[in-house]
Design a protein around this motif. Structure first.
Motif: not given
Length: 158
Positions: A95-118
């Motif tokens: 049930e935990d909410a977790v974060r994933f931090k990238h080892v090589g570039t140190e960014v966090f896996l994220s989603i902010t809401g930008e949506q693709y079109g066709h």
């Protein structure tokens, strides 16, 4: 972007194309059924394609954050497929909410809401962000959870 396969997010938690298998590093240090420790390095392999969750220094197409892609074949990719599980206890609990931090570039896996079109209308861009924030919490909603055995030599499956 890099031309690699896009990774997108959808609202439906039961989308059959949204399943990822959690694996250890390629050195075989993670056995099936072993609990995932907070701080452990993992790979996430897409069940349907066999590609690993991957990131590198390319800008993402919609938000201009860091591109996240699917990379490799049959679960084998490279060192840019490694993520650290960040959670609050000793182990990643269901049930935990977790974060994933990238080892090589140190960014966090994220989603902010930008949506693709066709042609992938309504799917959201998954990307890497440099700071921990409310956009990079993830929770397992569906899946097969394997209860660890007290005796690793004992199997109760057919």
């Amino acid at each position: 972007g890099s031309g690699q396969q896009s990774v997108t997010g959808v609202e439906a938690s039961d989308d059959a194309n949204s399943y990822w298998r959690i694996r250890g590093r390629s050195d075989g240090s993670c056995q099936r059924g072993t609990p995932v420790k907070c701080g452990q390095a993992i790979r996430l392999t897409h069940v349907n394609t066999g590609k690993n969750l991957h990131t590198h220094h390319f800008p993402s197409p919609l938000s201009n954050n860091q591109e996240v892609s699917a990379f490799g074949d049959d679960g084998e990719g490279d060192d840019l497929d490694i993520w650290i599980v960040q959670c609050s206890g000793t182990y990643w609990e269901r049930e935990d909410a977790v974060r994933f931090k990238h080892v090589g570039t140190e960014v966090f896996l994220s989603i902010t809401g930008e949506q693709y079109g066709h042609p992938i209308r309504g799917q959201r861009e998954v990307h890497g962000m440099p700071a921990a924030n409310h956009h990079n919490y993830w929770k397992a909603m569906e899946g097969v959870f394997i209860k660890p055995s007290m005796d690793p030599a004992k199997h109760d499956e057919l």
